[in-house]
Design a protein around this motif. Structure first.
Motif, PDB file in Angstrom:
ATOM      1  N   PRO A  69       0.819  -1.218   0.000  1.00  0.00           N
ATOM      2  CA  PRO A  69       0.000   0.000   0.000  1.00  0.00           C
ATOM      3  C   PRO A  69       0.853   1.268   0.000  1.00  0.00           C
ATOM      4  O   PRO A  69       1.825   1.369   0.763  1.00  0.00           O
ATOM      5  N   ASP A  70       0.484   2.231  -0.842  1.00  0.00           N
ATOM      6  CA  ASP A  70       1.105   3.562  -0.880  1.00  0.00           C
ATOM      7  C   ASP A  70       2.596   3.534  -1.208  1.00  0.00           C
ATOM      8  O   ASP A  70       3.333   4.452  -0.841  1.00  0.00           O
ATOM      9  N   VAL A  71       3.085   2.483  -1.842  1.00  0.00           N
ATOM     10  CA  VAL A  71       4.482   2.427  -2.275  1.00  0.00           C
ATOM     11  C   VAL A  71       4.517   2.471  -3.799  1.00  0.00           C
ATOM     12  O   VAL A  71       4.085   1.531  -4.464  1.00  0.00           O
ATOM     13  N   GLY A  72       5.032   3.562  -4.338  1.00  0.00           N
ATOM     14  CA  GLY A  72       5.172   3.689  -5.782  1.00  0.00           C
ATOM     15  C   GLY A  72       6.541   3.229  -6.242  1.00  0.00           C
ATOM     16  O   GLY A  72       7.360   2.768  -5.443  1.00  0.00           O
ATOM     17  N   GLY A  73       6.797   3.379  -7.514  1.00  0.00           N
ATOM     18  CA  GLY A  73       8.050   2.911  -8.075  1.00  0.00           C
ATOM     19  C   GLY A  73       9.268   3.612  -7.497  1.00  0.00           C
ATOM     20  O   GLY A  73      10.293   2.972  -7.216  1.00  0.00           O
ATOM     21  N   ILE A  74       9.184   4.925  -7.299  1.00  0.00           N
ATOM     22  CA  ILE A  74      10.336   5.682  -6.787  1.00  0.00           C
ATOM     23  C   ILE A  74      10.671   5.237  -5.364  1.00  0.00           C
ATOM     24  O   ILE A  74      11.841   4.999  -5.026  1.00  0.00           O
ATOM     25  N   VAL A  75       9.632   5.116  -4.512  1.00  0.00           N
ATOM     26  CA  VAL A  75       9.854   4.708  -3.120  1.00  0.00           C
ATOM     27  C   VAL A  75      10.399   3.277  -3.071  1.00  0.00           C
ATOM     28  O   VAL A  75      11.321   2.973  -2.307  1.00  0.00           O
ATOM     29  N   ALA A  76       9.826   2.387  -3.881  1.00  0.00           N
ATOM     30  CA  ALA A  76      10.287   0.994  -3.908  1.00  0.00           C
ATOM     31  C   ALA A  76      11.758   0.912  -4.306  1.00  0.00           C
ATOM     32  O   ALA A  76      12.547   0.185  -3.683  1.00  0.00           O
ATOM     33  N   ASP A  77      12.149   1.679  -5.317  1.00  0.00           N
ATOM     34  CA  ASP A  77      13.555   1.681  -5.747  1.00  0.00           C
ATOM     35  C   ASP A  77      14.460   2.251  -4.662  1.00  0.00           C
ATOM     36  O   ASP A  77      15.593   1.779  -4.470  1.00  0.00           O
ATOM     37  N   SER A  78      13.962   3.274  -3.949  1.00  0.00           N
ATOM     38  CA  SER A  78      14.768   3.883  -2.879  1.00  0.00           C
ATOM     39  C   SER A  78      15.025   2.891  -1.754  1.00  0.00           C
ATOM     40  O   SER A  78      16.156   2.787  -1.245  1.00  0.00           O
ATOM     41  N   ILE A  79      13.981   2.151  -1.354  1.00  0.00           N
ATOM     42  CA  ILE A  79      14.123   1.185  -0.256  1.00  0.00           C
ATOM     43  C   ILE A  79      15.066   0.051  -0.658  1.00  0.00           C
ATOM     44  O   ILE A  79      16.013  -0.278   0.060  1.00  0.00           O
ATOM     45  N   ALA A  80      14.806  -0.546  -1.820  1.00  0.00           N
ATOM     46  CA  ALA A  80      15.646  -1.668  -2.272  1.00  0.00           C
ATOM     47  C   ALA A  80      17.084  -1.218  -2.506  1.00  0.00           C
ATOM     48  O   ALA A  80      18.040  -1.920  -2.149  1.00  0.00           O
ATOM     49  N   GLY A  81      17.247  -0.025  -3.072  1.00  0.00           N
ATOM     50  CA  GLY A  81      18.581   0.489  -3.341  1.00  0.00           C
ATOM     51  C   GLY A  81      19.356   0.778  -2.065  1.00  0.00           C
ATOM     52  O   GLY A  81      20.575   0.538  -1.989  1.00  0.00           O
ATOM     53  N   TYR A  82      18.657   1.278  -1.047  1.00  0.00           N
ATOM     54  CA  TYR A  82      19.322   1.575   0.226  1.00  0.00           C
ATOM     55  C   TYR A  82      19.895   0.299   0.842  1.00  0.00           C
ATOM     56  O   TYR A  82      21.058   0.259   1.262  1.00  0.00           O
ATOM     57  N   PHE A  83      19.086  -0.755   0.904  1.00  0.00           N
ATOM     58  CA  PHE A  83      19.543  -1.981   1.560  1.00  0.00           C
ATOM     59  C   PHE A  83      20.525  -2.780   0.701  1.00  0.00           C
ATOM     60  O   PHE A  83      21.187  -3.698   1.193  1.00  0.00           O
ATOM     61  N   ALA A  84      20.643  -2.416  -0.578  1.00  0.00           N
ATOM     62  CA  ALA A  84      21.641  -3.071  -1.434  1.00  0.00           C
ATOM     63  C   ALA A  84      23.012  -2.431  -1.293  1.00  0.00           C
ATOM     64  O   ALA A  84      24.018  -2.985  -1.771  1.00  0.00           O
ATOM     65  N   ASP A  85      23.067  -1.252  -0.627  1.00  0.00           N
ATOM     66  CA  ASP A  85      24.320  -0.519  -0.463  1.00  0.00           C
ATOM     67  C   ASP A  85      25.171  -1.200   0.616  1.00  0.00           C
ATOM     68  O   ASP A  85      24.740  -1.328   1.764  1.00  0.00           O
ATOM     69  N   PRO A  86      26.401  -1.645   0.283  1.00  0.00           N
ATOM     70  CA  PRO A  86      27.258  -2.298   1.276  1.00  0.00           C
ATOM     71  C   PRO A  86      27.524  -1.424   2.501  1.00  0.00           C
ATOM     72  O   PRO A  86      27.665  -1.934   3.610  1.00  0.00           O
ATOM     73  N   PHE A  87      27.616  -0.109   2.304  1.00  0.00           N
ATOM     74  CA  PHE A  87      27.840   0.811   3.415  1.00  0.00           C
ATOM     75  C   PHE A  87      26.685   0.718   4.418  1.00  0.00           C
ATOM     76  O   PHE A  87      26.898   0.638   5.637  1.00  0.00           O
ATOM     77  N   ALA A  88      25.445   0.705   3.910  1.00  0.00           N
ATOM     78  CA  ALA A  88      24.277   0.603   4.794  1.00  0.00           C
ATOM     79  C   ALA A  88      24.233  -0.764   5.466  1.00  0.00           C
ATOM     80  O   ALA A  88      23.933  -0.872   6.672  1.00  0.00           O
ATOM     81  N   GLN A  89      24.512  -1.804   4.713  1.00  0.00           N
ATOM     82  CA  GLN A  89      24.495  -3.158   5.294  1.00  0.00           C
ATOM     83  C   GLN A  89      25.494  -3.290   6.438  1.00  0.00           C
ATOM     84  O   GLN A  89      25.185  -3.820   7.511  1.00  0.00           O
ATOM     85  N   ALA A  90      26.719  -2.784   6.229  1.00  0.00           N
ATOM     86  CA  ALA A  90      27.746  -2.882   7.263  1.00  0.00           C
ATOM     87  C   ALA A  90      27.373  -2.094   8.503  1.00  0.00           C
ATOM     88  O   ALA A  90      27.596  -2.532   9.641  1.00  0.00           O
ATOM     89  N   SER A  91      26.772  -0.915   8.289  1.00  0.00           N
ATOM     90  CA  SER A  91      26.375  -0.079   9.424  1.00  0.00           C
ATOM     91  C   SER A  91      25.293  -0.766  10.250  1.00  0.00           C
ATOM     92  O   SER A  91      25.336  -0.763  11.486  1.00  0.00           O
TER      93      SER A  91
END
Length: 670
Positions: free
Chosen positions: A548-570
């Motif tokens: 609900p209420d998740v469009g393409g831009i938001v979905a890409d932002s969430i998936a892209g954030y957690f794919a970032d090794p820097f975010a994963q390590a933190s």
């Protein structure tokens, strides 16, 4: 300078502003600045007893545009007297009561009733006068000078809320209303417009007075109606009866109209309207108070220009003009580079404004501000947020150029342009980004680390090498106590607050991460749906976009954030240091057989037997959906004490209303 010379200078200046505003649709000053000069002229004329023939106080409106056929109104379109403050409004009311009493003293056999009042919004658009003959729309015109306006029938026919025929077909009537452009429509229009529009008021006026009806149609205007100015076959007893007639004849009447027997209630509702005006999807610059009874209106009559039975109460101005002095560039926690404008200090909506937002480089270009340094610009302030620059007063490139940066103003890293925005991608080495991420992480709606501030974040960055939120969980008492302004108590309090933050739930932790384009409601939805941090981190954009209420831009932002090794390590570092990111409690079972099951419910006004939060929680447990605004989808309105505009809109839409709080609680307990 003698008074006639001073008066002549004011008149020349005001008439020039009138010409640009009404005839050319190119305002040079704001309404607030114009009103100040106009009031000076009125005061000077009152003081001297002299009124020059070309004074704007001697007429209403402006010149007729060439290219439009003149239309003589069947009845005058009166201007309204103004009340700038509550004292002036009470003076108007006292005069109404005095005149009614005087009439009743002279006519004891047929006294007037006690005055009651209608309160309506004062739209900031363009006045329309529609003529219907035997049920057919035969003419539409602007207000003009009150006696003669400009015929704009082809333009008005493009407004879908204006009926071309009406049920009343027994003669001729003229009805007055306001042509407007909704703010949401303006925003959508400007997203693709080659020449963005400065504001909704000028957008509506320019469209209606454009010789091409095609241009008018592209603006998707709206209209509200509030008066029958002339009729050769129907009369009304009071204002409410006239409003009912307009509605019955398919003319759009704004739902925010209120009726009161006591004038003090008018004052209370006025305050509520002014407080909540930013919630509306159109511009208003005040409200209009009218005596409802038509016998009283007839007895009170008119001055040379105004009806004595109505007055316009002007709200504090939200728009004015000033000079753009400079532009600086700030770095946010996501690396986005945001321009901040410094303007010549000006009073607006009760505060002195010196800084304004410009959003991004695309915004600067769309608003023709690239060459605007040193030029006069329109600014607007609403909802107590930083004012926004709307555009230049003139169209010429007569100012100095705003230079867009090519390197980060903080760390010197080359900037990347994505769409209308500039970004610094130096996440691990750009101080403003790091400090902002740490401050956001510790904020109340995130990990809620008490006593933490941006000053604390800067100090920890500079003196203890804190470079990411995870570093907060490695701080020691010995290192903190050595810092300037850090005693033993402050150091221990901060460590205790950091330790306590480890217990925050999953929704708070996800929000604290600062995922781009993702706010509190989205992170709560993610926590409720997945109920596990690693499941959120593993979600794909294709999977997320189905939520609900998740469009393409938001979905890409969430998936892209957690794919970032820097975010994963933190994240892994924080978990290893004791951060729990607890899953939310299992949802409570929802009833499906209560009075409220399946209903969309809105709460308004003050409740005394339980809080708004308690009422919402209990309604949701009984299967209701609680929303914040009234619409056609609303099934039930719970109206507490002092219910205002939501109650009025629900009545207008014919929605079920429950005003008995004890009955409400009884239904909750069933």
């Amino acid at each position: 300078m003698d008074f006639k010379e001073k008066m002549g200078k004011l008149i020349t200046e005001l008439n020039n502003y009138n010409y640009h505003y009404y005839t050319l649709d190119q305002p040079l000053v704001s309404d607030k600045e114009y009103d100040a000069l106009y009031d000076q002229l009125v005061a000077l004329e009152a003081e001297t007893g002299v009124k020059l023939p070309d004074s704007p106080t001697q007429r209403v409106g402006g010149e007729i545009l060439k290219g439009f056929a003149p239309h003589r109104h069947l009845a005058p379109l009166w201007s309204l007297d103004k009340a700038q403050n509550i004292e002036q409004l009470r003076t108007w009311h006292d005069r109404v009561v005095r005149l009614v009493n005087d009439y009743n003293t002279k006519n004891p056999g047929n006294p007037l009733p006690n005055p009651c009042y209608a309160l309506e919004l004062k739209f900031d658009g363009l006045t329309l006068n529609l003529t219907y003959q035997d049920g057919k729309l035969v003419q539409a015109s602007t207000r003009g000078n009150g006696a003669v306006g400009e015929g704009i029938l082809p333009q008005v026919k493009t407004i879908k809320s204006v009926p071309l025929t009406i049920p009343y077909d027994e003669g001729t009537i003229e009805v007055q209303g306001e042509g407007i452009m909704n703010l949401s429509v303006l925003e959508k229009y400007n997203q693709t417009a080659a020449e963005p529009l400065k504001n909704a008021r000028n957008a509506a006026a320019g469209a209606l007075r454009n010789l091409s009806p095609k241009v008018t149609a592209e603006r998707k205007l709206n209209a509200y109606f509030y008066n029958v100015g002339y009729s050769d076959g129907i009369t009304f007893a009071d204002h409410k009866e006239m409003m009912d007639f307009l509605r019955e004849n398919r003319l759009k009447v704004n739902p925010y109209i209120f009726y009161f027997e006591q004038f003090d209630d008018v004052m209370e509702q006025l305050a509520d309207i002014e407080k909540r005006r930013s919630e509306l999807d159109y511009l208003i610059d005040g409200a209009v108070v009218k005596v409802t009874d038509f016998r009283i209106r007839e007895a009170l009559g008119y001055t040379d220009k105004f009806p004595r039975w109505a007055v316009a109460y002007k709200f504090e101005a939200e728009e004015t003009t000033t000079v753009l002095q400079s532009v600086t560039w700030n770095v946010g926690r996501t690396g986005k580079i945001t321009p901040l404008a410094r303007v010549e200090p000006v009073e607006l909506a009760g505060v002195t404004v010196q800084n304004c937002t410009l959003n991004n480089i695309g915004d600067i270009e769309r608003k023709n501000l690239k060459f605007a340094l040193g030029s006069r610009v329109f600014i607007r302030r609403s909802n107590d947020v930083i004012p926004e620059i709307l555009g230049k007063v003139t169209e010429e490139n007569d100012g100095e150029e705003i230079l867009f940066p090519v390197e980060c103003p903080s760390c010197g890293f080359p900037l990347e342009q994505r769409g209308a925005h500039l970004f610094c991608n130096n996440k691990t080495g750009c101080k403003p980004q790091i400090v902002a991420r740490i401050t956001h992480f510790a904020s109340r709606d995130a990990m809620d680390i008490e006593t933490f501030s941006d000053k604390t974040a800067i100090q920890l960055y500079e003196e203890l090498g804190v470079r990411e939120p995870a570093d907060l969980y490695t701080l020691s008492f010995d290192s903190l106590v050595k810092l300037e302004r850090f005693g033993e108590k402050k150091a221990q309090n901060l460590l205790d607050a950091i330790e306590k933050s480890k217990e925050r739930d999953l929704a708070s932790f996800l929000f604290a991460l600062g995922i781009p384009n993702t706010g509190k409601s989205t992170t709560k939805m993610l926590a409720d749906h997945y109920r596990d941090l690693y499941r959120v981190m593993a979600a794909t954009a294709e999977e997320l976009v189905e939520l609900p209420d998740v469009g393409g831009i938001v979905a890409d932002s969430i998936a892209g954030y957690f794919a970032d090794p820097f975010a994963q390590a933190s994240i892994e570092k924080m978990l290893s240091l004791g951060v729990q990111a607890q899953a939310p409690e299992a949802p409570k079972p929802v009833s499906s057989d209560s009075y409220f099951s399946g209903k969309t419910v809105v709460l308004t006004g003050t409740l005394h037997l339980l809080t708004r939060e308690e009422a919402t929680e209990r309604l949701e447990a009984l299967g209701a959906k609680v929303t914040g605004s009234v619409s056609k989808k609303t099934d039930l309105l719970i109206a507490g004490e002092k219910a205002g505009s939501k109650l009025a809109k629900a009545q207008q839409l014919g929605i079920d209303i429950l005003e008995d709080e004890e009955e409400f609680v009884r239904l909750l307990n069933e």
